[in-house]
Design a protein around this motif. Structure first.
Motif, PDB file in Angstrom:
ATOM      1  N   GLY B 215       0.800  -1.213   0.000  1.00 16.12           N
ATOM      2  CA  GLY B 215       0.000   0.000   0.000  1.00 16.12           C
ATOM      3  C   GLY B 215       0.840   1.273   0.000  1.00 16.12           C
ATOM      4  O   GLY B 215       0.334   2.368  -0.146  1.00 16.12           O
ATOM      5  N   HIS B 216       2.146   1.124   0.166  1.00 14.75           N
ATOM      6  CA  HIS B 216       3.023   2.289   0.164  1.00 14.75           C
ATOM      7  C   HIS B 216       4.088   2.081  -0.876  1.00 14.75           C
ATOM      8  O   HIS B 216       5.261   2.056  -0.573  1.00 14.75           O
ATOM      9  CB  HIS B 216       3.691   2.455   1.528  1.00 14.75           C
ATOM     10  CG  HIS B 216       2.733   2.691   2.630  1.00 14.75           C
ATOM     11  ND1 HIS B 216       2.514   3.944   3.153  1.00 14.75           N
ATOM     12  CD2 HIS B 216       1.932   1.859   3.307  1.00 14.75           C
ATOM     13  CE1 HIS B 216       1.608   3.845   4.107  1.00 14.75           C
ATOM     14  NE2 HIS B 216       1.241   2.606   4.227  1.00 14.75           N
ATOM     15  N   GLY B 217       3.652   1.910  -2.112  1.00 11.43           N
ATOM     16  CA  GLY B 217       4.643   1.669  -3.151  1.00 11.43           C
ATOM     17  C   GLY B 217       4.576   0.257  -3.699  1.00 11.43           C
ATOM     18  O   GLY B 217       4.996  -0.002  -4.810  1.00 11.43           O
ATOM     19  N   LEU B 218       4.026  -0.663  -2.929  1.00 10.22           N
ATOM     20  CA  LEU B 218       3.838  -2.015  -3.449  1.00 10.22           C
ATOM     21  C   LEU B 218       2.382  -2.408  -3.297  1.00 10.22           C
ATOM     22  O   LEU B 218       1.757  -2.063  -2.295  1.00 10.22           O
ATOM     23  CB  LEU B 218       4.665  -3.036  -2.660  1.00 10.22           C
ATOM     24  CG  LEU B 218       6.184  -2.984  -2.768  1.00 10.22           C
ATOM     25  CD1 LEU B 218       6.776  -4.098  -1.932  1.00 10.22           C
ATOM     26  CD2 LEU B 218       6.624  -3.112  -4.208  1.00 10.22           C
ATOM     27  N   ASP B 219       1.850  -3.123  -4.281  1.00  8.59           N
ATOM     28  CA  ASP B 219       0.511  -3.664  -4.106  1.00  8.59           C
ATOM     29  C   ASP B 219       0.535  -4.819  -3.122  1.00  8.59           C
ATOM     30  O   ASP B 219      -0.379  -5.004  -2.330  1.00  8.59           O
ATOM     31  CB  ASP B 219      -0.027  -4.156  -5.449  1.00  8.59           C
ATOM     32  CG  ASP B 219      -0.414  -2.989  -6.352  1.00  8.59           C
ATOM     33  OD1 ASP B 219      -0.309  -3.128  -7.577  1.00  8.59           O
ATOM     34  OD2 ASP B 219      -0.826  -1.948  -5.806  1.00  8.59           O
ATOM     35  N   GLU B 220       1.602  -5.623  -3.220  1.00  7.73           N
ATOM     36  CA  GLU B 220       1.777  -6.747  -2.299  1.00  7.73           C
ATOM     37  C   GLU B 220       3.240  -6.822  -1.944  1.00  7.73           C
ATOM     38  O   GLU B 220       4.089  -6.445  -2.746  1.00  7.73           O
ATOM     39  CB  GLU B 220       1.419  -8.071  -2.980  1.00  7.73           C
ATOM     40  CG  GLU B 220      -0.005  -8.221  -3.443  1.00  7.73           C
ATOM     41  CD  GLU B 220      -0.936  -8.628  -2.319  1.00  7.73           C
ATOM     42  OE1 GLU B 220      -2.129  -8.768  -2.596  1.00  7.73           O
ATOM     43  OE2 GLU B 220      -0.475  -8.790  -1.172  1.00  7.73           O
ATOM     44  N   THR B 253       8.450  -4.093  -8.392  1.00  7.81           N
ATOM     45  CA  THR B 253       8.152  -2.688  -8.640  1.00  7.81           C
ATOM     46  C   THR B 253       9.148  -2.069  -9.603  1.00  7.81           C
ATOM     47  O   THR B 253      10.278  -2.520  -9.721  1.00  7.81           O
ATOM     48  CB  THR B 253       8.182  -1.888  -7.321  1.00  7.81           C
ATOM     49  OG1 THR B 253       7.991  -0.512  -7.599  1.00  7.81           O
ATOM     50  CG2 THR B 253       9.516  -2.054  -6.630  1.00  7.81           C
ATOM     51  N   ASP B 254       8.688  -1.011 -10.270  1.00  5.74           N
ATOM     52  CA  ASP B 254       9.603  -0.238 -11.101  1.00  5.74           C
ATOM     53  C   ASP B 254       9.991   1.074 -10.433  1.00  5.74           C
ATOM     54  O   ASP B 254      10.820   1.811 -10.938  1.00  5.74           O
ATOM     55  CB  ASP B 254       8.925   0.106 -12.439  1.00  5.74           C
ATOM     56  CG  ASP B 254       8.598  -1.141 -13.218  1.00  5.74           C
ATOM     57  OD1 ASP B 254       7.490  -1.198 -13.791  1.00  5.74           O
ATOM     58  OD2 ASP B 254       9.430  -2.037 -13.246  1.00  5.74           O
ATOM     59  N   ASP B 255       9.355   1.351  -9.319  1.00  4.36           N
ATOM     60  CA  ASP B 255       9.587   2.640  -8.692  1.00  4.36           C
ATOM     61  C   ASP B 255      10.969   2.704  -8.051  1.00  4.36           C
ATOM     62  O   ASP B 255      11.353   1.850  -7.278  1.00  4.36           O
ATOM     63  CB  ASP B 255       8.492   2.858  -7.630  1.00  4.36           C
ATOM     64  CG  ASP B 255       8.638   4.169  -6.927  1.00  4.36           C
ATOM     65  OD1 ASP B 255       9.159   4.188  -5.796  1.00  4.36           O
ATOM     66  OD2 ASP B 255       8.259   5.185  -7.521  1.00  4.36           O
ATOM     67  N   PHE B 256      11.681   3.762  -8.380  1.00  2.00           N
ATOM     68  CA  PHE B 256      13.071   3.914  -7.953  1.00  2.00           C
ATOM     69  C   PHE B 256      13.213   3.862  -6.438  1.00  2.00           C
ATOM     70  O   PHE B 256      14.031   3.130  -5.888  1.00  2.00           O
ATOM     71  CB  PHE B 256      13.576   5.242  -8.503  1.00  2.00           C
ATOM     72  CG  PHE B 256      14.997   5.552  -8.158  1.00  2.00           C
ATOM     73  CD1 PHE B 256      15.291   6.525  -7.206  1.00  2.00           C
ATOM     74  CD2 PHE B 256      16.038   4.893  -8.764  1.00  2.00           C
ATOM     75  CE1 PHE B 256      16.598   6.826  -6.881  1.00  2.00           C
ATOM     76  CE2 PHE B 256      17.344   5.181  -8.441  1.00  2.00           C
ATOM     77  CZ  PHE B 256      17.633   6.145  -7.502  1.00  2.00           C
ATOM     78  N   ASP B 257      12.393   4.656  -5.747  1.00  2.85           N
ATOM     79  CA  ASP B 257      12.522   4.729  -4.301  1.00  2.85           C
ATOM     80  C   ASP B 257      12.134   3.412  -3.630  1.00  2.85           C
ATOM     81  O   ASP B 257      12.768   2.994  -2.656  1.00  2.85           O
ATOM     82  CB  ASP B 257      11.641   5.859  -3.747  1.00  2.85           C
ATOM     83  CG  ASP B 257      12.150   7.228  -4.169  1.00  2.85           C
ATOM     84  OD1 ASP B 257      11.320   8.120  -4.420  1.00  2.85           O
ATOM     85  OD2 ASP B 257      13.382   7.400  -4.249  1.00  2.85           O
TER      86      ASP B 257
END
Lengths: 765, 270
Positions: B215-220, B253-257
């Motif tokens: 829920g904070h950058g990842l769905d799971e 995830t693809d999100d850098f952070d």
């Protein structure tokens, strides 16, 4: 080859003519003519076209009647123009001087010629020069009174910005000032926080760059969502900032001097991990009691080591994160601070050898307490004992100058309960804990605009710059009287005004999680499920069932249309949303945690606006309040075509609560804005804290009925209308006005994502 | 009809699948099967739902027909369609119809991925009637007495757009699957990946921390399956950091952070 070219060039008619024109015009102005000839001599090596245009430029300046001094000044500049620099830039300056001088006067022209040469090295490329001149032209058109302010600061402005950034800053300033000369002067005179922020925004701010990453890491490691706070670099940069857990926030310095690039990441990670360890394991605060500063510092040091040791049990890899910052080595000179930093290393680094007996004792005590590591009292015990020892060794401890080392550790302020100490004692103790605290006290006295104080305080302390209930009368609307069932025409008057930017430096702190979730929901909803059209004549894929049916028909000898394709098309798109914020006095009410309704409205508006913009849909943000039917104030905060940028955020931050809530009139006016938009779906979302009311009407639901009628009319014109009721009130009238399915409640910003989901679900029906 | 045993044989599970029992799910499922109650397996991806149904199918001795649901699936893909052959047309049963007709367990995996107008075909099978209408054939099949419908459902995405209709959900009994206890997960990972407990323990820790980011950058967070994959790479000699990067960080995830946060976790735990 050259000779042939030369022959060709010198016979170019244009060049000949421009030179001729100039000579003609200068007849009788001997001083100027001499200067022109001198300048021409120094420019003679330049390409012919440049000289020709230069001639025209000089002529232009001369003809603009800006005075001989200006012409001579330009000629002087021309004579000194650096050889390696293209004369095109010189010509561009000349043209700009003429154009701007004509609008703004010869003093400004003079100023340009005086200041621009000083910044030539900074404005190195033609593109940069063009941008700077464009910015000045823009300012001449829309804010000529501010030109001299900008020119006199040109060097300073270009110290930190490129030409393009400078031009963008001018554009932002003109927009932010909203047509007011006084605000322009304030902005361009660098007398304005927003102006400074926009200008220096490029300066190194590691905290902002890393904040999101650090939040994710702390959450992943410690299962806590910290609320970060940026600790601005002090006025005295010599005193280093440390992280601080005071006030229940995770404060991190804006930057760690000396740590750049990747090393900056390392130290911020170490600091965040250390802070996380405190949040998890430092469960109680120590009462200060009669402890001396040295004992406080030592106890804090041992506590640092204790929470790190506990963290290392679960996550041994953290040692690799922290160890590189412990660089103390044994040394014959003994100061208290020196010994302390060696002790700190001894407690975390099993491979570190130190001959000093006191350090050894500290280590032994710490190891002996391993069985009771979870108990914070062990830090008090060990810290107290070691403090006594240092006292007896008569070592110097400079409480004022003491700074926690290594740099990634926090100031430990949050560990201590100062209780009812007298001010003098508190000050001394605080000095012992972190000398930076002294500096912060100065800030609180109003020495400079405060980023460390809570934003609400600073805004209350300053006088509001927003004039109350001013605005241009732009429209009148009818109002419905439910008691006698009459709609009175031209009953309410809307006064429109553009929102002013905040007078404080407070910025909107947005809840990152809510923002991300709303953005995801908005993006997914906008794109939606693609709709599938089967049995098409043309499309992306074969509709197997239709193809088989067709073949069957054909085999049966029947003729059938070849509609055997299927096509996916995007779901409903193209949304225009108008957020209407209730700015009445009651929105200043605060909940037990100190948040006002207006705060929630602001944040919700910012989150929604950012998300909708990211999904490529149109969104506008307006606000309203009223003082009787003839003064319904309608505030434009963000237009449909404006981007959600620093200026808009600043306007949101600067909103104030006042007066009453004449909802129906505001709804009608907002509806007019939406009906002028072309969009597939138009949505009005009202953010309000409750019941509509105003000073000149009875409180019998009159305005609620009028609002209900207004909402109904909007719906008939194809505008969907929703409400977000903010706070904990029962909101009886909200259901009546908007309909049960469309009146949503939101007590805090955290639940915003769910409400937005409901909204989109309703829209899809 | 003599080829029915042959037809179903390909769906029979020959060897006992490894499944680590958590609570009373085996007994519950067996009881539900006894009355052929439709069952919904709920839980995040990679938690053992599919492994569980395979285990139960083996244990109950029933063939298992699995359908992986997706957005382009049509009702005909489930139920069947007419196909063309040189003589004319021939009816071809879909996987659902095969199970209904011949008494297998039909497992619709990730049913929310399919469109709602596709999934409604299961409704007549999930009430007392237990019938499947084949309109294109003019046939009404009564389900074989051994037939049972099982679906899997990941409730984690909370999207207004992809969800089961309330009327569908209410026809099923549901079993909850989640991430197992630390000790149990270590057992599963070490067994499935063939690595020793120490490394499995480390991987399970990484998994647990990654779930904080839900829920904070990842769905799971990382599923048990991902940890098993990491373990398998480690078992082949790949360095721990790289194995986790390949099987956990990059896929999640693809999100850098967020990626950096996961890398920090791996570094911290190792």
């Amino acid at each position: 080859m050259d000779e042939v070219d030369a022959v060709v060039h010198t016979s170019s008619p244009d060049h000949f003519q421009s030179g001729r024109r100039l000579v003609e015009r200068l007849r009788g102005h001997d001083a100027v003519r001499t200067a022109v000839q001198a300048a021409q001599k120094s420019l003679e090596k330049r390409p012919i076209e440049q000289v020709s245009t230069w001639n025209d430029a000089v002529l232009g300046i001369f003809d603009a009647n800006l005075g001989e001094a200006v012409v001579l000044s330009f000629l002087r500049l021309s004579g000194q123009w650096p050889a390696q620099r293209s004369a095109e830039d010189l010509v561009a300056i000349g043209r700009a001087v003429r154009d701007i001088g004509q609008v703004a006067g010869s003093r400004v022209a003079h100023g340009m010629l005086a200041e621009l040469p000083k910044v030539l090295t900074r404005v190195a490329s033609a593109e940069d020069m063009e941008a700077v001149l464009a910015g000045l032209r823009r300012l001449a058109d829309d804010g000529p009174e501010s030109l001299s302010l900008v020119l006199s600061r040109l060097e300073q402005l270009l110290l930190h910005s490129s030409g393009v950034e400078f031009s963008a800053w001018i554009a932002a300033g003109l927009r932010a000032a909203g047509g007011s000369a006084a605000r322009r002067r304030s902005f361009f005179g660098l007398d304005d926080q927003l102006s400074l922020r926009l200008l220096y925004g490029q300066s190194r701010d590691d905290f902002t760059r890393l904040e999101r990453r650090l939040g994710a890491t702390v959450l992943a490691l410690w299962n806590r969502t910290p609320r970060f706070r940026k600790l601005a670099s002090g006025v005295m940069p010599a005193v280093p900032r440390r992280a601080s857990l005071a006030g229940g926030l995770l404060g991190l310095p804006e930057t760690y001097p000396g740590f750049e690039g990747e090393r900056a990441e390392d130290i911020y990670l170490a600091a965040s991990a250390h802070a996380g360890a405190h949040l998890s394991y430092s469960t109680a605060r120590f009462p200060v009691g009669r402890l001396k500063p040295l004992q406080i510092a030592l106890t804090s040091l041992v506590e640092d080591a204790r929470v790190e040791a506990l963290a290392l049990r679960d996550m041994p890899g953290l040692r690799r994160l922290w160890l590189p910052f412990h660089t103390a080595v044994p040394s014959p000179q003994a100061t208290a601070a020196g010994l302390m930093v060696r002790l700190a290393r001894a407690l975390i680094d099993p491979g570190y050898a130190d001959p000093d007996a006191w350090v050894g004792k500290g280590r032994a005590l710490f190891e002996a307490a391993a069985g009771r590591r979870e108990d914070p009292a062990t830090s008090r015990e060990i810290g107290g004992l070691l403090g006594n020892d240092i006292g007896q060794m008569r070592l110097q401890f400079n409480a004022k100058g003491y700074v926690v080392e290594p740099a990634y550790r926090d100031d430990n302020l949050a560990l201590w309960d100062f209780g009812d100490q007298s001010d003098g004692e508190v000050e001394e103790i605080e000095l012992a804990v972190d000398s930076v605290r002294m500096e912060r006290r100065h800030d609180a006295e109003g020495k400079r605009p405060d980023e460390t104080a809570p934003p609400e305080e600073t805004s209350r302390a300053r006088a509001s710059t927003v004039a109350m209930l001013d605005g241009l009368p732009v429209a009148t609307y009818p109002e419905w009287d439910h008691a006698v069932r009459i709609e009175r025409s031209d009953w309410t008057t809307i006064l429109e005004v553009d929102a002013a930017i905040a007078s404080t430096s407070g910025d909107l702190q947005l809840d990152g999680d809510a923002t991300r979730r709303v953005a995801t929901i908005t993006r997914d909803a906008s794109i939606g499920r693609r709709q599938r059209y089967k049995g098409q004549r043309d499309g992306d894929a074969l509709d197997i069932d239709a193809a088989i049916a067709l073949m069957i028909e054909r085999r049966a000898g029947r003729v059938a249309e070849p509609r055997v394709y299927l096509r996916d098309a995007p779901g409903p798109r193209d949304l225009a949303i108008l957020l209407l914020l209730d700015l009445s006095q009651s929105t200043a009410d605060r909940d037990p945690l100190g948040r006002s309704v207006l705060d929630v409205e602001r944040k919700a508006a910012a989150i929604i606006a950012v998300a909708v913009e990211a999904a490529d849909d149109a969104i506008a943000v307006h606000g309203f309040s009223s003082d009787g039917r003839e003064r319904v104030r309608y505030v434009r905060i963000k237009g449909f075509d404006e981007k959600m940028d620093a200026v808009v955020r600043s306007r949101l931050a600067g909103l104030q609560s006042s007066h009453s809530t004449r909802l129906g009139a505001a709804i009608r006016h907002a509806g007019r804005y939406l009906s002028q938009r072309r969009a597939f779906r138009k949505v009005l979302l009202v953010l309000t804290d409750g019941e509509p009311s105003d000073v000149d009407v009875p409180g019998d639901g009159y305005l609620a009925e009028d609002a209900r009628r207004a909402a109904h009319q909007l719906r008939r014109h194809g505008i969907d209308i929703f409400a977000l009721g903010i706070g904990n009130g029962p909101f009886f009238q909200l259901d009546r006005i908007f309909g049960e399915r469309r009146a949503l409640r939101i007590s805090r910003v955290d639940v915003l994502p769910q409400r937005i989901m409901r909204l989109y679900a309703e829209l899809k029906k | 009809m003599s080829d029915v045993p042959l037809l179903l044989d390909q769906y029979r599970i020959q060897d006992e699948p490894y499944y680590r029992v958590l609570k009373d799910e085996v007994g519950l499922f067996a009881a539900a099967y006894a009355s052929r109650m439709p069952i919904m397996l709920k839980g995040p991806t990679g938690c053992g739902k599919t492994r569980f149904i395979e285990y139960m199918a083996w244990r109950l001795g029933r063939p298992l027909i699995t359908v992986a649901c997706h957005e382009d699936m049509t009702a005909a893909d489930l139920v069947g369609r007419w196909l063309l052959d040189p003589e004319g047309t021939v009816w071809n049963d879909g996987p659902l119809t095969t199970a209904v007709r011949h008494g297998a367990i039909c497992y619709l995996d990730e049913i929310v991925e399919a469109r709602q107008d596709t999934t409604v075909v299961i409704h007549p099978l999930t009430d007392d009637r237990r019938v499947l209408p084949l309109e294109k054939r003019g046939e009404l099949i009564r389900a074989h007495s051994d037939f049972q419908l099982v679906i899997s459902y990941n409730p984690g995405y909370q999207s207004a757009i992809k969800d089961l209709k309330e009327s569908t959900k209410q026809r099923f009994a549901a079993l909850d699957f989640g991430y197992p206890d630390h000790r149990v997960e270590v057992e599963v990972v070490s067994r499935e990946a063939g690595i020793d407990d120490r490394i499995a323990d480390l991987l399970v820790k990484v998994g647990a921390h990654s779930r904080n980011l839900k829920g904070h950058g990842l769905d799971e967070g990382a599923s048990t399956r991902m940890l098993v994959n990491a373990g398998r790479l480690i078992g082949c000699g790949i360095d721990l950091k790289e194995a986790c990067e390949t099987t956990i960080v990059v896929p999640l995830t693809d999100d850098f952070d967020t990626r950096n946060a996961l890398r920090d976790v791996i570094l911290a735990c190792a």
